[in-house]
Write an enzyme that holds these catalytic residues in place. Sequence first.
Site, PDB file in Angstrom:
ATOM      1  N   ASP A  14     -13.121  35.106   8.723  1.00 16.85           N
ATOM      2  CA  ASP A  14     -14.014  35.321   7.580  1.00 16.85           C
ATOM      3  C   ASP A  14     -14.415  36.798   7.527  1.00 16.85           C
ATOM      4  OD1 ASP A  14     -13.888  32.617   7.197  1.00 16.85           O
ATOM      5  OD2 ASP A  14     -15.901  32.174   7.926  1.00 16.85           O
ATOM      6  N   LYS A  41     -12.559  25.341   8.935  1.00 12.15           N
ATOM      7  CA  LYS A  41     -13.213  24.087   9.349  1.00 12.15           C
ATOM      8  C   LYS A  41     -12.599  23.495  10.611  1.00 12.15           C
ATOM      9  CE  LYS A  41     -15.496  22.790   5.221  1.00 12.15           C
ATOM     10  NZ  LYS A  41     -16.784  22.778   5.911  1.00 12.15           N
ATOM     11  N   GLY A  42     -11.273  23.621  10.757  1.00 10.63           N
ATOM     12  CA  GLY A  42     -10.634  23.077  11.959  1.00 10.63           C
ATOM     13  C   GLY A  42     -11.172  23.784  13.202  1.00 10.63           C
ATOM     14  N   GLU A 140      -8.450  21.470   4.851  1.00 11.62           N
ATOM     15  CA  GLU A 140      -7.986  22.858   4.673  1.00 11.62           C
ATOM     16  C   GLU A 140      -6.542  23.038   5.126  1.00 11.62           C
ATOM     17  OE1 GLU A 140     -12.054  25.544   4.600  1.00 11.62           O
ATOM     18  OE2 GLU A 140     -10.993  25.377   6.490  1.00 11.62           O
ATOM     19  N   THR A 245     -25.085  26.396   6.929  1.00 12.73           N
ATOM     20  CA  THR A 245     -23.640  26.569   7.184  1.00 12.73           C
ATOM     21  C   THR A 245     -23.323  26.007   8.568  1.00 12.73           C
ATOM     22  OG1 THR A 245     -23.910  28.699   6.113  1.00 12.73           O
ATOM     23  CG2 THR A 245     -21.785  28.288   7.134  1.00 12.73           C
ATOM     24  N   ASP A 249     -19.851  20.623   9.997  1.00  8.80           N
ATOM     25  CA  ASP A 249     -18.834  20.726  11.062  1.00  8.80           C
ATOM     26  C   ASP A 249     -19.407  20.242  12.390  1.00  8.80           C
ATOM     27  OD1 ASP A 249     -16.885  21.732   9.363  1.00  8.80           O
ATOM     28  OD2 ASP A 249     -17.491  23.813   9.672  1.00  8.80           O
ATOM     29  N   GLY A 284     -25.164  31.290  10.693  1.00  6.00           N
ATOM     30  CA  GLY A 284     -23.746  31.461  11.009  1.00  6.00           C
ATOM     31  C   GLY A 284     -23.017  30.138  11.090  1.00  6.00           C
TER      32      GLY A 284
END
Length: 302
Positions: A14, A41-42, A140, A245, A249, A284
């Site tokens: 990112d 995401k993985g 993704e 964020t 996940d 983060g």
Amino acid sequence: MSIDVAVVGSCNLDFVVNVDAIPLVGQTILGGDLAQIPGGKGANQAVATSRLGYSSALIGRIGDDDNGKFLKQCLEDDGVDTSFLFETEDVPSGIAMIAVQADGDNSIVVSPGANARLTPDDVENIPFLETATVVLTQSEIPIETVIATGRNTSGIFVWNPAPAPEEIVPLELLDVVDVLVPNQTELSLLAATGPINSVEKAISAAQTLPCASVVVTLGADGAVVVANNDVMHIPAPFVRPVDTTGAGDAFCAALAGGISQGNDLIVSVEQAVRVGAATTLFAGAQSSLPTLEQVTERLEGG
Ligand code: ADP
């Protein structure tokens, strides 16, 4: 080779720049200093799983570039097995270009790069898919590869359909999913309903899906579990979020990790809502992911 949770998914670098306001079409603006942060995401879910104390692996693709080497090193530093993170010749690693506005709103361009090259053939003959107690995927990587992963999984197959799939999801995928973990937006797309803004709507939409178990994440409202004839709402602990964020996940990682230990689905979701809530207390995507001890510390301290 045995592993608790094998994650099949994306790995991105990112590129984040803070800006006063997101540029309009044709506009060039100056922003703050560039931050380069591992994401995807993985990778986020594999790192989250490992931090929570479960053994994890990431199966996916990076490019043959410096970004790929950096991403692989970060995963290994977090204890994630990368034996099946394939390097892809002449293809760049996945990246996301993120402009973050002063009020926190953002605008993101994702270049999937190597992630888009993870084919169904790549997930044939991966020993982890046969030996891992739980296999966890997201959206993704190509949907055909998610389906092939489900078919090749011997253990429990968990699919987090994030980000919300733009294409129609083939029914054959929902058939192989043991535990589906959508958020409200993803559920409304999968179940083809209007907006889902209450626990009741989430339950009735989840009941229309052909998966064995559906766990819907509801942000501050926690999660609902719809499994066979059982329906249960599990509220989240009250927190004052700093940055949400990574919460989804972390939730998926905790859920997959809990199930991998033979815990009941409800018990695993109870743990996952705590882990998700604790993740919102730090900023983060990967930097906010807690260990199990930190979950307790953060929730008691908050
Ligand atoms: P996503 O970020 O994928 O949309 P959610 O917003 O549903 O996922 O959040 C995932 C989980 O994180 C929730 O089920 C909950 O446990 C936790 N969580 C997220 N936002 C909050 C919040 N404001 N308060 C408490 N827990 C939260």
